[in-house]
Design an enzyme around this catalytic site. Structure first.
Site, mmCIF file in Angstrom:
data_model
loop_
_atom_site.group_PDB
_atom_site.id
_atom_site.type_symbol
_atom_site.label_atom_id
_atom_site.label_comp_id
_atom_site.label_asym_id
_atom_site.label_seq_id
_atom_site.Cartn_x
_atom_site.Cartn_y
_atom_site.Cartn_z
ATOM 1 N N GLY A 11 11.988 7.432 2.586
ATOM 2 C CA GLY A 11 12.499 7.366 1.290
ATOM 3 C C GLY A 11 12.913 6.028 1.231
ATOM 4 N N ASP A 13 16.049 4.624 0.751
ATOM 5 C CA ASP A 13 17.364 4.242 1.453
ATOM 6 C C ASP A 13 16.990 4.030 2.885
ATOM 7 O OD1 ASP A 13 18.397 4.327 -1.068
ATOM 8 O OD2 ASP A 13 20.214 5.918 -0.628
ATOM 9 N N ALA A 79 17.869 12.564 4.399
ATOM 10 C CA ALA A 79 16.782 13.382 3.804
ATOM 11 C C ALA A 79 17.411 14.445 2.831
ATOM 12 C CB ALA A 79 16.182 14.236 5.113
ATOM 13 N N THR A 123 26.828 11.995 -3.273
ATOM 14 C CA THR A 123 26.059 11.407 -4.638
ATOM 15 C C THR A 123 26.974 11.586 -5.775
ATOM 16 O OG1 THR A 123 24.457 11.679 -6.325
ATOM 17 C CG2 THR A 123 24.795 13.649 -5.008
ATOM 18 N N GLU A 125 26.234 12.370 -8.620
ATOM 19 C CA GLU A 125 25.915 13.560 -9.255
ATOM 20 C C GLU A 125 26.997 15.007 -9.276
ATOM 21 O OE1 GLU A 125 23.588 14.602 -11.806
ATOM 22 O OE2 GLU A 125 23.743 12.370 -11.818
ATOM 23 N N TYR A 147 20.728 20.402 -7.799
ATOM 24 C CA TYR A 147 20.710 19.195 -6.883
ATOM 25 C C TYR A 147 22.381 18.785 -6.742
ATOM 26 C CZ TYR A 147 20.834 14.517 -5.212
ATOM 27 O OH TYR A 147 21.132 13.375 -4.678
ATOM 28 N N LYS A 151 24.374 19.127 -3.138
ATOM 29 C CA LYS A 151 24.886 18.141 -2.607
ATOM 30 C C LYS A 151 26.546 18.297 -2.485
ATOM 31 C CE LYS A 151 22.048 14.711 -1.697
ATOM 32 N NZ LYS A 151 21.803 14.089 -0.391
ATOM 33 N N ARG A 182 12.032 2.394 -5.079
ATOM 34 C CA ARG A 182 12.346 3.595 -5.704
ATOM 35 C C ARG A 182 10.954 4.411 -6.046
ATOM 36 N NH1 ARG A 182 16.420 7.379 -6.343
ATOM 37 N NH2 ARG A 182 17.809 6.773 -8.124
#
Ligand code: NAP
Ligand code: F7E
Length: 324
Positions: A11, A13, A79, A123, A125, A147, A151, A182
């Site tokens: 990914g 990051d 991940a 995150t 979020e 999501y 998280k 990204r």
């Protein structure tokens, strides 16, 4: 020489963190899941320098096997199913990978070697419908998507393993961070990539959802350093990592089109399809604790980030146009 295991190495990051740790002379292992086609684009340049191990956050045995093979000093759990719209389309899968996957990782680490230092990719979020501004480590959570909920579970289970077993397990609450690597579905890259295509005559329009949403955007290359710094501290603690600046999606569009000398009014269309069932309207992080205790601060600002992403998309699209 220290050894690190990175989950999510393919990914955005994961690729920057692998580069960063290699520069610090780490032996770097990465967990790679089985997909029908290899997805190694962002780590292609590192392929001879890292060791890839096959595994999946849904498969506990594969995690244990990866720990036995790599014997890491540090595990970075990056991940996850990270695209928020897909978390409404696949809420159970998102819970399995993004939420329970963290417990599988922690449990495998605890059984294999509880002295391994563990980083969890939390995150902004989790703040969702924000209760205070700017958001810091003490701000209450109110996630707005499956999501964000998954998280939040990952965040608390990390704290729980730290408190239950005394493990060095920390959670980095990272605000949005972007780069030329990204994924194309995230709004920043969607904007820079499509605008670059328009500039080169390869696309005619850019369709977006809610352009009033506001985010605290930074550069991924800066943020991976903070992950590493968190694991070098004496005491395991959680940190907010953010730029402290907020911009709307509309601002991102304006900056991109201005840089390309294009008029966005001619190309940008609003499409209901990209609106979400519930939205995180506004985020602004306060990374004061990280600045004071880790000595961390971002180096790349908003305008430079936009320009870096546009330049990379223009270069990649131009070279693929020439080779056709
Ligand atoms: P990303 O580009 O979407 O990468 C996610 C990685 O997870 C990919 O390598 C993916 O593998 C892997 N993965 C997905 N499901 C898996 C599974 N079941 N088993 C094993 N690997 C799996 O995400 P990112 O932007 O680099 O973000 C890294 C982490 O930070 C994620 O956990 C994300 O949720 C979190 N985060 C990101 C941001 C941000 O702004 N970027 C902010 C805060 C937190 P494939 O390549 O095979 O798909
Ligand atoms: O959306 C709005 C959208 O998908 C940003 C992940 O890395 O960061 C990321 O999550 C905003 C939202 O990122 C489109 O409604 C408008 O308000 O780029 P995004 P995200 O949802 O903030 C956090 C920190 C993570 O942890 C996540 O893993 O942009 N928006 N129009 C759009 N978004 C998308 N994707 N596509 C549009 O067309």
């Amino acid at each position: 020489m220290k050894t690190a295991l990175i989950t999510g190495i393919t990914g955005q990051d994961g690729s920057y963190l692998a580069e960063f740790l290699l520069k610090k002379k780490y032996h770097v292992f990465g967990l790679e899941r089985r997909t029908s086609k290899r997805n190694r684009e962002s780590i292609e340049h590192l392929i001879d320098k890292v060791e890839l191990l096959s595994g999946d956050l849904l498969d506990a045995e594969s995690i244990t096997r990866a720990l036995k093979q790599s014997k890491p000093d540090e595990v970075y759990n990056l991940a996850s199913q990270s695209f928020i719209p897909d978390s409404w389309r696949q809420p159970v899968y998102t819970g399995e990978a993004t939420g329970l996957g963290v417990t599988r990782m922690l449990e495998a680490v605890r059984e294999f070697d509880p002295n391994i230092k563990f980083y969890q990719a939390s995150t902004s979020e989790m703040f969702g419908k924000v209760r205070a501004t700017p958001q810091n480590e003490g701000t209450p959570f109110h996630p707005r998507s499956p999501y964000g909920v998954a998280k939040l579970y990952g965040h608390w289970i990390t704290i729980n393993y730290r408190e239950s077993y005394g493990m060095f397990a920390v959670s980095g609450i990272l605000f949005n961070h972007e780069s030329p690597r990204r994924g194309l579905e995230f709004v920043t890259r969607k904007i820079t990539h499509t605008a670059a295509k328009i500039k080169l005559g390869l696309a005619k329009e850019l369709r977006l959802g809610n352009t009033s949403a506001e985010r605290d955007w930074g550069f991924a290359g800066d943020y991976v350093e903070a992950m590493w710094l968190m694991l070098q501290q004496e005491k395991p603690q959680d940190y907010v990592i953010a730029s402290g600046e907020t911009h709307s999606v509309e601002d991102f569009v304006q900056a991109t089109f201005k840089y390309l000398k294009l008029d966005p009014k001619k190309y940008v269309k609003i499409d209901k399809k990209f609106f979400r069932p519930a939205e995180t309207d506004y985020l602004r992080g306060d990374a004061g604790k990280a600045r004071r205790e880790l000595g961390w601060k971002p180096k790349v600002g908003f305008e430079k980030l936009v320009q870096m992403m546009v330049d990379a998309d223009l270069a990649a699209l131009s070279s693929s146009k020439i080779s056709k």
